[in-house]
Design an enzyme around this catalytic site. Structure first.
Site, mmCIF file in Angstrom:
data_model
loop_
_atom_site.group_PDB
_atom_site.id
_atom_site.type_symbol
_atom_site.label_atom_id
_atom_site.label_comp_id
_atom_site.label_asym_id
_atom_site.label_seq_id
_atom_site.Cartn_x
_atom_site.Cartn_y
_atom_site.Cartn_z
ATOM 1 N N GLU A 181 0.314 -11.666 -2.280
ATOM 2 C CA GLU A 181 1.055 -11.018 -3.368
ATOM 3 C C GLU A 181 2.445 -11.649 -3.421
ATOM 4 O O GLU A 181 2.804 -12.324 -4.376
ATOM 5 C CB GLU A 181 1.150 -9.511 -3.135
ATOM 6 C CG GLU A 181 1.956 -8.773 -4.199
ATOM 7 C CD GLU A 181 2.114 -7.279 -3.901
ATOM 8 O OE1 GLU A 181 2.558 -6.564 -4.808
ATOM 9 O OE2 GLU A 181 1.812 -6.833 -2.765
ATOM 10 N N HIS A 228 -4.582 -6.625 1.506
ATOM 11 C CA HIS A 228 -3.581 -7.201 0.611
ATOM 12 C C HIS A 228 -3.126 -8.531 1.216
ATOM 13 O O HIS A 228 -2.738 -8.592 2.385
ATOM 14 C CB HIS A 228 -2.366 -6.275 0.501
ATOM 15 C CG HIS A 228 -2.597 -5.051 -0.326
ATOM 16 N ND1 HIS A 228 -3.662 -4.216 -0.151
ATOM 17 C CD2 HIS A 228 -1.851 -4.516 -1.342
ATOM 18 C CE1 HIS A 228 -3.585 -3.215 -1.019
ATOM 19 N NE2 HIS A 228 -2.502 -3.377 -1.761
ATOM 20 N N HIS A 267 -8.640 -1.454 -7.045
ATOM 21 C CA HIS A 267 -7.342 -1.551 -6.357
ATOM 22 C C HIS A 267 -6.415 -0.488 -6.938
ATOM 23 O O HIS A 267 -5.691 -0.728 -7.895
ATOM 24 C CB HIS A 267 -6.766 -2.958 -6.537
ATOM 25 C CG HIS A 267 -5.519 -3.234 -5.762
ATOM 26 N ND1 HIS A 267 -5.165 -4.514 -5.368
ATOM 27 C CD2 HIS A 267 -4.524 -2.432 -5.309
ATOM 28 C CE1 HIS A 267 -4.009 -4.466 -4.722
ATOM 29 N NE2 HIS A 267 -3.607 -3.210 -4.688
ATOM 30 N N ASP A 285 -3.189 -0.696 -9.450
ATOM 31 C CA ASP A 285 -2.361 -0.645 -8.243
ATOM 32 C C ASP A 285 -1.703 0.722 -8.047
ATOM 33 O O ASP A 285 -2.280 1.607 -7.434
ATOM 34 C CB ASP A 285 -1.321 -1.767 -8.282
ATOM 35 C CG ASP A 285 -0.795 -2.150 -6.906
ATOM 36 O OD1 ASP A 285 -1.252 -1.574 -5.905
ATOM 37 O OD2 ASP A 285 0.067 -3.034 -6.814
ATOM 38 N N ASP A 286 -0.477 0.881 -8.544
ATOM 39 C CA ASP A 286 0.284 2.140 -8.440
ATOM 40 C C ASP A 286 0.748 2.524 -9.844
ATOM 41 O O ASP A 286 1.924 2.386 -10.192
ATOM 42 C CB ASP A 286 1.484 1.951 -7.512
ATOM 43 C CG ASP A 286 1.073 1.546 -6.110
ATOM 44 O OD1 ASP A 286 0.715 2.428 -5.320
ATOM 45 O OD2 ASP A 286 1.094 0.331 -5.812
ATOM 46 N N HIS A 316 -3.971 2.737 -5.415
ATOM 47 C CA HIS A 316 -3.428 3.568 -4.331
ATOM 48 C C HIS A 316 -3.251 4.983 -4.862
ATOM 49 O O HIS A 316 -2.472 5.195 -5.793
ATOM 50 C CB HIS A 316 -2.084 3.020 -3.862
ATOM 51 C CG HIS A 316 -2.167 1.627 -3.316
ATOM 52 N ND1 HIS A 316 -2.371 1.372 -1.969
ATOM 53 C CD2 HIS A 316 -2.103 0.416 -3.928
ATOM 54 C CE1 HIS A 316 -2.415 0.055 -1.784
ATOM 55 N NE2 HIS A 316 -2.262 -0.541 -2.954
#
Length: 332
Positions: A197, A194, A14, A275-276, A16
């Site tokens: 969340e 997703h 996961h 994630d980011d 991005h």
């Protein structure tokens, strides 16, 4: 234990790629491409990375992506992440990209995918890192727009393993995209989304029952339903949890409140991801370290989380077992 975390070979499921855009590269590309960004210094950018929720992050995320114009830009972005993979001992990664973020600005689908793909191919040649590419639909846009993007993606089917669903969760349920996911499935794509969340467990049920996804990205709200928890345990559906992200976006107030240890102890197939990471204060190792320091994860917990990531990946079984054997060397 931190030494173990750093040495363990890992998979990341996961990530991005646009969310790995570090401030230094953002400034470099903005200057090269003559793009105005609303920050004067790198420190200004870092100060802006204080978020109140998912949307406050997305506003900055999309603004940052504006500096990405050429194939070389997407190559450089991906290569910078690959160097972080080397630092974090990530030997397999399955990265998300958001084509609509770029095609809406006049950047072609081919420009985006070719830059990412070439960097990943070079990563395999130079470092032996294996990878897959997953294309995400932006859920705040229409299903019609997603269908157009899927049609474009069919021209690059050999380069894209699956499709996902990301961006603003609240008010954009998985059911909004039932048709495009059905078409993606018919065309042989793996399916992820997703869900759970910020939104409630209904979104997770929709992702499973209407979109027929194989992995839930995030899924931390599942703990609010005993029935759903039991189903996730029984079916061993992977949850790609992103601890730093959850804290930075106020899904949990602090690390000690995070529920990943409870999910793991219940028997769910949970994994750790970043994630980011450029926006959320750390790459994969830092996510593991933060969990260890705040939730008293045992050595067995950490090894289990790492194994779960390889087992939940979209790589062929032979390579999967090879990677699991490498992890087992650290079990003693």
């Amino acid at each position: 234990m931190i030494d173990l975390i750093e040495k363990l070979p890992k998979a990341e499921l996961h990530l991005h790629i646009e969310g790995s855009l570090e401030p230094e590269l953002m400034f470099k590309l903005a200057k090269k491409n003559n793009i105005e960004i609303p920050y004067k210094t790198i420190d200004d950018v870092k100060k802006a990375y204080e978020f109140s929720n998912l949307q406050s992050f997305l506003d900055i995320y999309y603004a940052g992506a504006n500096v990405l114009i050429s194939k070389e830009d997407f190559y450089d972005l991906t290569w910078e992440y690959i160097l972080k993979c080397v630092d974090n001992n990530i030997i397999h990664t399955e990265i998300f990209f958001d084509p609509q973020t770029h095609t809406s600005r006049g950047v072609s689908f081919e420009t985006v995918i070719s830059g990412i793909k070439e960097a990943l191919e070079d990563a395999n040649k130079k470092f032996g890192i294996t990878s897959q590419i997953i294309m995400c639909f932006l859920r705040h846009l229409s299903q019609e727009d997603a269908l157009k993007t899927l049609d474009e993606a069919l021209n690059f089917k050999d380069d894209i393993i699956g499709v996902g669903l990301d961006s603003s969760e609240l008010g954009n349920p998985p059911s909004k995209f039932e048709k495009v996911f059905k078409k993606a499935q018919e065309n042989g794509f793996k399916l992820v989304a997703h869900a759970g969340e910020e939104a409630d467990v209904l979104y997770i049920y929709e992702a499973l029952d209407l979109l027929h996804i194989q992995r839930i990205d995030h899924g931390v709200q599942s703990i609010k339903s005993d029935e759903l928890m039991q189903r996730l345990k029984d079916e061993q559906i992977p949850l790609t949890v992103c601890p730093n992200s959850n804290i930075e976006l106020k899904v949990f107030e602090n690390y000690k409140e995070h529920n990943i240890k409870k999910l793991l102890d219940f028997g769910l197939n949970v994994t750790v991801n970043s994630d980011d990471p450029a926006y959320f204060k750390g790459y994969l190792n830092q996510n593991f370290i933060n969990l260890y320091e705040n939730l008293e994860l045992s050595k067995e917990d950490i090894v289990k989380l790492v194994k779960n990531s390889f087992n939940s990946s979209f790589i062929e079984d032979e390579l999967k077992q090879k990677y699991i054997k490498e992890v087992k060397l650290y079990e003693g």
